[in-house]
Scaffold this motif. Structure first.
Motif, PDB file in Angstrom:
ATOM      1  N   THR A 266       0.864  -1.233  -0.026  1.00 22.19           N
ATOM      2  CA  THR A 266       0.116  -0.047   0.027  1.00 22.19           C
ATOM      3  C   THR A 266       0.754   1.129   0.001  1.00 22.19           C
ATOM      4  OG1 THR A 266      -1.763  -1.137   1.140  1.00 22.19           O
ATOM      5  CG2 THR A 266      -1.653   1.270   1.397  1.00 22.19           C
ATOM      6  N   LYS A 292      -8.372   5.028   8.810  1.00 21.12           N
ATOM      7  CA  LYS A 292      -8.913   4.044   7.871  1.00 21.12           C
ATOM      8  C   LYS A 292      -8.376   2.884   7.766  1.00 21.12           C
ATOM      9  CE  LYS A 292     -11.142   7.503   4.799  1.00 21.12           C
ATOM     10  NZ  LYS A 292     -11.033   8.180   3.302  1.00 21.12           N
ATOM     11  N   ILE A 293      -6.795   3.063   7.513  1.00 17.35           N
ATOM     12  CA  ILE A 293      -6.286   1.912   7.390  1.00 17.35           C
ATOM     13  C   ILE A 293      -6.287   0.704   8.599  1.00 17.35           C
ATOM     14  CG2 ILE A 293      -3.739   1.023   7.204  1.00 17.35           C
ATOM     15  CD1 ILE A 293      -3.360   3.161   5.237  1.00 17.35           C
ATOM     16  N   GLN A 296      -9.500  -1.054   8.638  1.00 17.56           N
ATOM     17  CA  GLN A 296      -9.414  -2.062   7.410  1.00 17.56           C
ATOM     18  C   GLN A 296      -8.505  -3.283   7.994  1.00 17.56           C
ATOM     19  OE1 GLN A 296      -8.607  -0.581   3.725  1.00 17.56           O
ATOM     20  NE2 GLN A 296     -10.190   1.281   3.824  1.00 17.56           N
ATOM     21  N   LYS A 299     -10.445  -5.485  10.827  1.00 18.85           N
ATOM     22  CA  LYS A 299     -11.597  -5.778   9.972  1.00 18.85           C
ATOM     23  C   LYS A 299     -11.020  -7.243   9.300  1.00 18.85           C
ATOM     24  CE  LYS A 299     -15.195  -2.443   9.502  1.00 18.85           C
ATOM     25  NZ  LYS A 299     -15.399  -1.552   8.326  1.00 18.85           N
ATOM     26  N   VAL A 301     -10.018  -7.342   6.097  1.00 20.31           N
ATOM     27  CA  VAL A 301     -10.430  -7.161   4.816  1.00 20.31           C
ATOM     28  C   VAL A 301      -9.165  -6.745   3.986  1.00 20.31           C
ATOM     29  CG1 VAL A 301     -13.012  -6.485   5.255  1.00 20.31           C
ATOM     30  CG2 VAL A 301     -11.399  -4.743   5.011  1.00 20.31           C
ATOM     31  N   THR A 302      -9.485  -7.044   2.715  1.00 20.35           N
ATOM     32  CA  THR A 302      -8.457  -6.504   1.625  1.00 20.35           C
ATOM     33  C   THR A 302      -8.317  -5.020   1.695  1.00 20.35           C
ATOM     34  OG1 THR A 302      -8.756  -8.231   0.484  1.00 20.35           O
ATOM     35  CG2 THR A 302      -7.617  -6.748  -0.803  1.00 20.35           C
ATOM     36  N   LEU A 303      -7.136  -4.478   1.957  1.00 14.68           N
ATOM     37  CA  LEU A 303      -7.130  -2.871   1.926  1.00 14.68           C
ATOM     38  C   LEU A 303      -7.761  -2.343   0.672  1.00 14.68           C
ATOM     39  CD1 LEU A 303      -3.887  -2.083   3.712  1.00 14.68           C
ATOM     40  CD2 LEU A 303      -5.901  -2.445   4.751  1.00 14.68           C
ATOM     41  N   ILE A 304      -8.608  -1.462   0.739  1.00 16.44           N
ATOM     42  CA  ILE A 304      -8.921  -0.615  -0.495  1.00 16.44           C
ATOM     43  C   ILE A 304      -7.916   0.418  -0.676  1.00 16.44           C
ATOM     44  CG2 ILE A 304     -11.701  -1.386  -0.503  1.00 16.44           C
ATOM     45  CD1 ILE A 304     -12.093   1.282   0.800  1.00 16.44           C
TER      46      ILE A 304
END
Ligand SMILES: Cc1cc2nc3c(=O)[nH]c(=O)nc-3n(C[C@H](O)[C@H](O)[C@H](O)COP(=O)(O)OP(=O)(O)OC[C@H]3O[C@@H](n4cnc5c(N)ncnc54)[C@H](O)[C@@H]3O)c2cc1C
Length: 386
Positions: A266, A292-293, A296, A299, A301-304
């Protein structure tokens, strides 16, 4: 180095890297996870003044140098008082920010901070190899603030925010320490967007900065000339000493930096597109995006990819287009913005938290021949490009 396998590696202990490590260190979720922060330099001796706005109390209040509730916008024809209402404009010294974050993380045994020059980063199976000058490091996910070498801004709208600032000190009171000046256009080259920015730290001390939003950089002497002229002719100060100098170049572009973010790698900071294209500010974005990171990661989840909503992307693009194509028009454009909108609505808009009606009002307030031309030119291409 105890072990070169980590859960996360952050490359670059600059603004974004430090925001991210601070957010991570604040959350118990990461206590058992090994994290490495790498920078090519462990020192931060250069004193820069970072500023940002936020509502009420904030995360960095303990270490800010000063904050203001009132400001000025000054053009050749208008002096506008900016009442920030529930916002505050805050200044923090980079040295204080670096020291504070490094001290906070020093008590976390799971976080290591080392000096190495990262040469390459590559993904291998389910891991990432960070190739340093000294050794290689392995992790599950890397956050990388190095700006890619291969970016080409040719097909994108791109100008630079470049500036030189002096912290000056006077023997007698010369500044109104309660009011900062976001832009003063009284001293400028007629063909450029250029202004003076003033952060009065006390009635005898202020950061006075000469700033350009232009395609090309200027000779170092140009900033000195403008600063001297402003201090003498506008501030009417003849005797002063310069106690610090800062210089910076910040990209203002719609280049999609976020496209360099890949699976397990990222990009963050300037390299991740965290600099607001139309203003060059990134400090507060770094705080928000780090949060935000962290959310995520927790959670699982795949980082958007972190990017602006389409409407803000489009507005930034139009704004930059006006400045790129009609650079002399910047004074007028910013004057329309500050004359016709309250400061808190402008800040909400720039923070990408505005509502439809205030966005409409802001867009309407900017209507002028050059704005309309850019608006029409990019109405469709803007929608496509994000
Ligand atoms: C004088 C000045 C004043 C500014 N004022 C403001 C302001 O008022 N408000 C605002 O929002 N922004 C301001 N900015 C802009 C802001 O500083 C940048 O936008 C911000 O620092 C970008 O953060 P970053 O993490 O991407 O990069 P940086 O903060 O530059 O950090 C990058 C880090 O990566 C390290 N690094 C680079 N390459 C490697 C490598 N190969 N291996 C290991 N480490 C590496 C560097 O040593 C550095 O520590 C200012 C900038 C300057 C120069």
């Amino acid at each position: 180095m105890k072990n070169s396998c980590f859960k996360y590696i952050i490359v670059g202990a600059g603004t974004s890297g430090l925001h991210l490590i601070k957010s991570i260190s604040e959350d118990k979720f990461f206590r058992e996870k090994k994290i490495l922060l790498i920078d090519k330099s462990l020192e931060n001796n250069e004193e820069k003044c970072y500023s940002f706005w936020e509502k009420g109390k904030g995360k960095w209040d303990k270490i800010i140098t000063k904050s203001w509730s009132n400001g000025y916008f000054i053009s050749k024809d208008h002096l506008i008082n900016l009442d920030l209402k529930d916002y505050k404009y805050k200044m923090i010294k980079s040295i204080d920010f670096h020291k504070y974050v490094k001290k906070c993380i020093s008590s976390h045994n799971n976080i290591e901070f080392i000096k190495d020059d990262v040469i390459n980063i590559r993904k291998e199976n389910n891991q990432v190899i960070v190739v340093g000058n000294k050794t290689n490091y392995i992790c599950d996910h890397v956050f990388d603030s190095r700006i890619p070498n291969d970016i080409s801004l040719n097909n994108h709208i791109s100008i630079k925010q470049h500036f030189k600032g002096w912290i000056i000190k006077t023997d007698v009171p010369k500044f109104d320490s309660k009011t900062f000046t976001i832009m003063d256009y009284r001293i400028r080259d007629i063909d450029k967007t250029a202004f003076t920015y003033i952060l009065p730290i006390s009635n005898k001390k202020a950061l006075v900065e000469y700033t350009y939003f232009t395609k090309e950089l200027v000779d170092s002497k140009e900033y000195d000339l403008k600063l001297k002229k402003y201090i003498k002719n506008i501030l009417k100060i003849n005797n002063y000493s310069i106690i610090n100098e800062e210089y910076g170049v910040i990209p203002m572009t719609n280049y999609p930096f976020f496209n360099h973010t890949k699976d397990r790698i990222t990009k963050i900071g300037t390299a991740g597109g965290w600099v607001k294209p139309s203003t060059g500010y990134s400090f507060k974005n770094s705080e928000r995006n780090s949060k935000k990171i962290v959310g995520q990661l927790k959670k699982g989840v795949t980082l958007i990819k972190i990017k602006s909503k389409l409407k803000y992307y489009h507005m930034d693009k139009i704004f930059l287009d006006v400045l790129e194509k009609n650079n002399w028009f910047g004074e007028k454009l910013f004057s329309l913005l500050f004359r016709n909108n309250t400061t808190n609505k402008i800040f909400e808009f720039l923070d990408e938290k505005s509502n439809f009606f205030s966005e409409l009002k802001i867009i309407k307030s900017l209507f002028s021949i050059h704005f309309i031309k850019s608006f029409l030119r990019h109405l469709f291409t803007g929608l496509k490009a994000n």
